[in-house]
Design an enzyme around this catalytic site. Sequence first.
Site, PDB file in Angstrom:
ATOM      1  N   ASP A 143       0.826  -1.205   0.000  1.00 10.05           N
ATOM      2  CA  ASP A 143       0.000   0.000   0.000  1.00 10.05           C
ATOM      3  C   ASP A 143       0.859   1.253   0.000  1.00 10.05           C
ATOM      4  O   ASP A 143       2.092   1.193  -0.004  1.00 10.05           O
ATOM      5  CB  ASP A 143      -1.005  -0.004   1.160  1.00 10.05           C
ATOM      6  CG  ASP A 143      -0.363   0.044   2.536  1.00 10.05           C
ATOM      7  OD1 ASP A 143       0.772   0.559   2.644  1.00 10.05           O
ATOM      8  OD2 ASP A 143      -0.996  -0.401   3.509  1.00 10.05           O
ATOM      9  N   LYS A 200      -3.304   4.098  -2.452  1.00 11.75           N
ATOM     10  CA  LYS A 200      -3.650   5.349  -3.120  1.00 11.75           C
ATOM     11  C   LYS A 200      -2.830   6.480  -2.530  1.00 11.75           C
ATOM     12  O   LYS A 200      -2.741   6.642  -1.324  1.00 11.75           O
ATOM     13  CB  LYS A 200      -5.135   5.669  -2.955  1.00 11.75           C
ATOM     14  CG  LYS A 200      -5.585   6.904  -3.739  1.00 11.75           C
ATOM     15  CD  LYS A 200      -7.090   7.110  -3.619  1.00 11.75           C
ATOM     16  CE  LYS A 200      -7.533   8.304  -4.441  1.00 11.75           C
ATOM     17  NZ  LYS A 200      -8.982   8.526  -4.352  1.00 11.75           N
ATOM     18  N   MET A 244      -5.164   9.586  10.689  1.00  4.40           N
ATOM     19  CA  MET A 244      -6.078   9.837   9.571  1.00  4.40           C
ATOM     20  C   MET A 244      -7.091  10.929   9.912  1.00  4.40           C
ATOM     21  O   MET A 244      -8.296  10.760   9.772  1.00  4.40           O
ATOM     22  CB  MET A 244      -6.800   8.543   9.181  1.00  4.40           C
ATOM     23  CG  MET A 244      -5.855   7.427   8.773  1.00  4.40           C
ATOM     24  SD  MET A 244      -6.665   5.829   8.525  1.00  4.40           S
ATOM     25  CE  MET A 244      -7.033   5.371  10.230  1.00  4.40           C
TER      26      MET A 244
END
Length: 252
Positions: free
Chosen positions: A36, A58, A171
């Site tokens: 990732d 991503k 996050m």
Amino acid sequence: MSTKRLFLVGAGPGDPELLTLKAVRILQEADVILYDALANPQLLNHARPDCHLEFVGKRFGCHALSQHEINDRIVELSQQYFNIVRLKGGDPFVFGRAQEEIEAAESAGIQVDIIPGISSALAVPASQRIPLTCRGINESFWVTTGTTANGEISSDIFWAAQSSATVIILMAMSKLEAIMDIFQQCGKSKTPVAIIQNGTRPDEKMVIGTTRDIQFKAEYAGISNPAIIIVGEVVKLHRTQLNSLIQATVNQ
């Protein structure tokens, strides 16, 4: 016939040397590595020349697979390869959605092994000499996500803001202002905050402020994801804060 195996490997916080010896061995033996965006690409240097490498994360607008698509991809690759590594930033069990991949693999008859990694929630503050606990200051710490699956602020932040614990928020940069408002509503307008972007990497950036001004300071410094937010009195133990305190005392 050899057993099909999925290894969920923690890639650590970013510094490629903060990888366990077991993780290095598993990477060296892998037939496939699905990695990732938070896994340092240098870790792929441990792979064999014939290892199939596939990006499934991503970053900066790159295509990303949904979690369901990643699960399907693991099962598809198991039809051709034996040792599949899912390389995840930090630790697989700290907001890594590991359980979903475990269930998908086991339902397809794939054996699953977990290789823990050093979580950024612990390593990044430590790399800046910010302790998560310190005798006489606090007795515990929270690690929480900034947002839930539906995009809302985690309700745990409301509870964490009312405690004396150090709060590590992952996050959460897109919700920074709203989250800091919660701490201020709980009477913590002067509580120190540190935000560390790309922790343990050469391009690491950090700002320190309080819940009242950290949003402005982060914007001014150009801080963005991936970043760790640390809220609590232990931030005062960072060397820049201690030096400022010593200087202020000398000037009195």
